[in-house]
Design an enzyme around this catalytic site. Structure first.
Site, PDB file in Angstrom:
ATOM      1  N   SER A 318     113.161 122.696  86.792  1.00  0.00           N
ATOM      2  CA  SER A 318     113.667 121.351  87.117  1.00  0.00           C
ATOM      3  C   SER A 318     114.222 121.314  88.537  1.00  0.00           C
ATOM      4  O   SER A 318     113.963 120.375  89.302  1.00  0.00           O
ATOM      5  CB  SER A 318     114.782 120.964  86.146  1.00  0.00           C
ATOM      6  OG  SER A 318     114.272 120.818  84.858  1.00  0.00           O
ATOM      7  N   ASP A 612     114.012 122.075  75.647  1.00  0.00           N
ATOM      8  CA  ASP A 612     112.813 122.892  75.911  1.00  0.00           C
ATOM      9  C   ASP A 612     112.836 124.226  75.174  1.00  0.00           C
ATOM     10  O   ASP A 612     111.866 124.981  75.241  1.00  0.00           O
ATOM     11  CB  ASP A 612     112.685 123.148  77.418  1.00  0.00           C
ATOM     12  CG  ASP A 612     112.377 121.869  78.173  1.00  0.00           C
ATOM     13  OD1 ASP A 612     111.780 120.962  77.570  1.00  0.00           O
ATOM     14  OD2 ASP A 612     112.749 121.776  79.355  1.00  0.00           O
TER      15      ASP A 612
HETATM   16  C1  S3P Z   1     113.121 117.797  82.561  1.00  0.00           C
HETATM   17  C2  S3P Z   1     113.650 117.047  81.536  1.00  0.00           C
HETATM   18  C3  S3P Z   1     113.294 117.237  80.126  1.00  0.00           C
HETATM   19  C4  S3P Z   1     112.617 118.575  79.890  1.00  0.00           C
HETATM   20  C5  S3P Z   1     111.569 118.867  80.918  1.00  0.00           C
HETATM   21  C6  S3P Z   1     112.169 118.889  82.298  1.00  0.00           C
HETATM   22  C7  S3P Z   1     113.524 117.515  83.936  1.00  0.00           C
HETATM   23  O1  S3P Z   1     112.385 116.225  79.731  1.00  0.00           O
HETATM   24  O2  S3P Z   1     112.056 118.619  78.601  1.00  0.00           O
HETATM   25  O3  S3P Z   1     110.970 120.133  80.661  1.00  0.00           O
HETATM   26  O4  S3P Z   1     113.281 118.360  84.816  1.00  0.00           O
HETATM   27  O5  S3P Z   1     114.097 116.446  84.166  1.00  0.00           O
HETATM   28  P1  S3P Z   1     112.914 114.785  79.200  1.00  0.00           P
HETATM   29  O6  S3P Z   1     113.759 114.283  80.239  1.00  0.00           O
HETATM   30  O7  S3P Z   1     111.679 113.958  79.012  1.00  0.00           O
HETATM   31  O8  S3P Z   1     113.599 115.081  77.912  1.00  0.00           O
END
Ligand code: S3P
Length: 732
Positions: A318, A612
């Site tokens: 992220s 995740d």
């Molecule tokens: C992420 C947010 C999450 C996560 C994804 C990465 C991000 O998704 O599952 O792997 O970097 O903002 P969601 O915001 O759709 O839950």
């Protein structure tokens, strides 16, 4: 594997086993056995080179054989056991291929008193409506399911050898008990055969009176293909499994009654729903067979082992995405350390290069980004391809909505199936113009609306950091204030990094607000290790006795540490050491040692904080004593794969009692994790989770379709190996 493989019954299945075993060099010698009336078929088998020799006397056939495969019709199994009994050898391994398993076990009990511990019942789910050795194929079992139904006392060495044998023939092996096998096969094989026979029986009589077959075409041919199968064989199968089949016939009658009633009452809405549901369910069935476009990578994991040592897992995904995005929009030069050199983050990097940003690296996780300022991006010449990355696509859709140029965002098959309306709808409220497919999926065609976006005050229907970040990035180009309220805390890396780049963001409780008043000033970024990648090792070390692991420099932002909280609730031993703040993000070393886990009800407020990590947490639950329940996690159904279904299916294949629910899973832990072949459905976290399950399995696990591990953790296989898991990576 064997010196002498003896195939009893050299027909379609027996002949195919012999052919593919020869192709794979699995036995020095392959011989066949048959009755006097099978002589012609055996001679043909020898002439064709399917077997080296054949015998009409069972004693001669099994003499010195170290593997005996019984490949005769199910009804003959008892007679065969009786024939084999005087020659039964402790040194040999016996297996069969019968399509019903309860009757094989019952027959063995009757003949031997108890099922011999070197008999491994198995069933390859492969066949054709043809029979005889001429119809045999050396690739009949390639990529086909094979079910082994051992008993609790089956010799582990015999089980392992038969599993390996079938895997070498190309089969996808699952291990389950005989009862479950028989009830599954009754539904998916025996009932359809009965239906095909029944329909043709009924219509055949009509045809005799009024020649209707003349006008039958593809639909009839497809539906009734299996009515060309051998009637004796099917009479035997149905008789052997009638206890499972009869209740299914009752259910089917109910389904037909329902359809009859819907027609009679002109309820076409319901009729449509029934057909539409069936249509989608069949697609789900077909999807399993889809061959991945890219090279297929398989992980072979040997059971057991423990994780020991020290490791630094790769950079946070992220934060890596966001470092490129904000570094590109900043004024000045941004240096990034610890960048995740994996496909997802590299897709974002490429997209910004395509929009004219000069980025040097990555070399050993280091990047130099020559920021172009908030208004410095250039129109890309081509579509921006974002691979597997939902974060890239959703965040970029917000950023690009307010640019002075148009753009198109595309992705791979998984990304192209994921919901995008969650971003396009609120963006539309801001005045953005983004076209999706009818289903609300990519490609996204974005018409740049520079200077025309308007701020909104938006309460998200789901707890999503991607949606929040998307709207904040759009808000940087919108008139007035853009506020996003989240129903539960989600990762806040965007907000923290914006502040790190001196861009004003206001946080009031669960509401975050941004305006276009501000600029980003370049800042150095030190990306910590990704706790989502560390999670595989946190679980691995927690479930494997003797493990002791130190994970260095892991990001422990409180919006990401749900995995630690959940594992601790389950009884894991995880110490957080050397806590510090690096570049505005909390970081620590995590020390984890083996500890027996117990099942829990996972508190719903932890779901977004561990979103995740559930695939690997399901593996922890399978190893935990008692029941683990997850609810409130419907988001898992729209990740890189449907992580609820895919994990439940895979765990079931490994013999774990895992029941998918609409928004979570119920797992009865503490039993044995068996071996078998599972597929990741191209989802990186599923592939890694099933590999970790190998630490507590009692037989090898094969994980198919693992190329996508490269999207987040290319070093996984080498690292996990160096810490103690016996994993071999192969290419198909
Ligand atoms: C992420 C947010 C999450 C996560 C994804 C990465 C991000 O998704 O599952 O792997 O970097 O903002 P969601 O915001 O759709 O839950």
């Amino acid at each position: 594997m064997f010196n002498r493989l003896c195939i009893i019954g050299v027909g379609l299945i027996g002949g195919s086993i012999a052919k593919s075993a020869r192709l794979q060099c699995l036995s020095k010698q392959i011989v066949g056995y048959g009755r006097a009336q099978d002589l012609k078929n055996l001679e043909t088998a020898k002439q064709l080179g399917v077997i080296d020799d054949f015998y009409l006397d069972i004693a001669d056939a099994v003499q010195d054989a170290d593997c005996i495969v019984i490949a005769t019709p199910v009804a003959s199994i008892e007679a065969l056991f009786t024939l084999l009994k005087p020659h039964w050898s402790e040194q040999a391994i016996y297996t069969d291929v019968g399509s019903t398993k309860g009757n094989v076990i019952a027959a063995a009990e009757r003949v031997f008193g108890a099922v011999p511990d070197n008999l491994v019942p198995a069933h390859p789910i492969a066949g054709a409506e043809k029979s005889g050795v001429e119809a045999s194929l050396e690739n009949l079992f390639l990529h086909k399911r094979l079910i082994i139904t051992p008993l609790s006392f089956t010799r582990p060495d015999a089980l392992r050898k038969i599993q390996m044998f079938w895997e070498r023939l190309g089969a996808l092996v699952s291990v389950m008990d005989a009862k479950r096998h028989d009830s599954i096969l009754a539904a998916t094989s025996h009932l359809p055969h009965i239906l095909a026979f029944a329909l043709v029986d009924m219509l055949g009589h009509k045809d005799e009176q009024s020649e209707i077959f003349k006008y039958a075409a593809g639909g009839f041919r497809d539906f009734t293909r299996i009515a060309s199968s051998d009637p004796t064989m099917w009479q035997d199968i149905c008789a052997a499994n009638k206890n499972e089949i009869i209740p299914l016939i009752e259910q089917l009658k109910g389904e037909l009654d329902k359809i009859q009633h819907l027609l009679a009452s002109d309820d076409y809405q319901q009729l449509f729903s029934t057909f539409a549901y069936a249509n989608t369910a069949r697609q789900r069935f077909l999807n399993q067979f889809e061959v991945p476009m890219s090279k297929s990578i398989t992980f072979q994991v040997q059971p057991g082992g423990k994780l020991q040592g020290e490791a630094r897992v790769p950079g946070d995904k992220s934060m890596s995405h966001r470092s490129i995005m904000l570094g590109s929009l900043a004024e000045g030069v941004t240096h990034v350390k610890g960048f995740l050199e994996a496909e997802d983050a590299l897709a974002t990097l490429q997209a910004f290069r395509d929009m004219g940003v000069k980025i040097e690296g990555p070399v050993n996780g280091e990047l130099t980004i020559y920021g172009v300022g908030k208004h410095g991006l250039k129109a890309p010449e081509n579509d921006l391809y974002l691979g597997n990355s939902g974060t890239s696509m959703r965040l970029l859709s917000g950023l690009l909505a307010g640019q002075p140029f148009n753009s198109v965002l595309t992705g791979d098959k998984s990304l192209s199936g994921r919901p995008m309306k969650r971003v396009t709808e609120p963006l539309a409220m801001m005045g953005a113009e983004i076209k999706t497919t009818e289903k609300g999926t990519a490609p996204l065609h974005i018409t740049g609306k520079a200077g025309q976006l308007k701020g909104i005050d938006y309460t998200m229907p789901m707890a999503s950091a991607q949606v929040k970040s998307c709207l904040l990035l759009a808000g940087m180009y919108a008139q007035g204030e853009t506020s996003v309220t989240e129903p539960a805390p989600t990762r806040d890396h965007t907000e923290r990094m914006l502040s790190g780049f001196s861009y004003p963001v206001k946080q009031q409780g669960s509401k975050v607000t941004i305006t276009s008043e501000g600029k980003l000033t370049a800042a150095d970024i030190d990306v910590p290790s990704d706790i989502s990648s560390a999670a595989f090792f946190l679980v691995g070390a927690s479930i494997a006795p003797g493990s002791d692991l130190l994970l260095k420099h892991v990001g422990i932002n409180p919006t990401r540490t749900g995995v630690i909280s959940i594992l601790r609730l389950m009884g894991a031993s995880i110490e957080v050491l050397n806590e510090r703040v690096v570049g505005g993000e909390p970081v620590a070393d995590l020390h984890v040692v083996y500890s027996p886990l117990k099942g829990i009800d996972i508190p719903e407020e932890l779901v977004p904080l561990a979103i995740d990590e559930f695939p690997v947490l399901f593996v922890a639950a399978a190893c935990a004593e008692g029941q683990t329940r997850l609810s409130g996690a419907e988001e898992l159904r729209v990740k890189e794969s449907d992580r609820i279904q895919v994990m439940a299916d895979g765990l079931q294949i490994l013999g774990v009692d895992a029941q998918a629910t609409a928004d979570g899973m119920i797992i009865q832990g503490g039993g044995v994790i068996g071996g078998g072949t599972v597929t990741s459905h191209g989802d990186h976290r599923i592939a890694m989770s099933f590999s970790i399950a190998g630490l507590r399995a009692n037989a090898p696990i094969t994980v198919l379709d693992c190329a996508n591990v490269n999207t987040s953790f290319p070093e996984f296989k080498d690292l996990v190996k160096s810490l103690g898991l016996d994993l071999v990576c192969g290419e198909d």
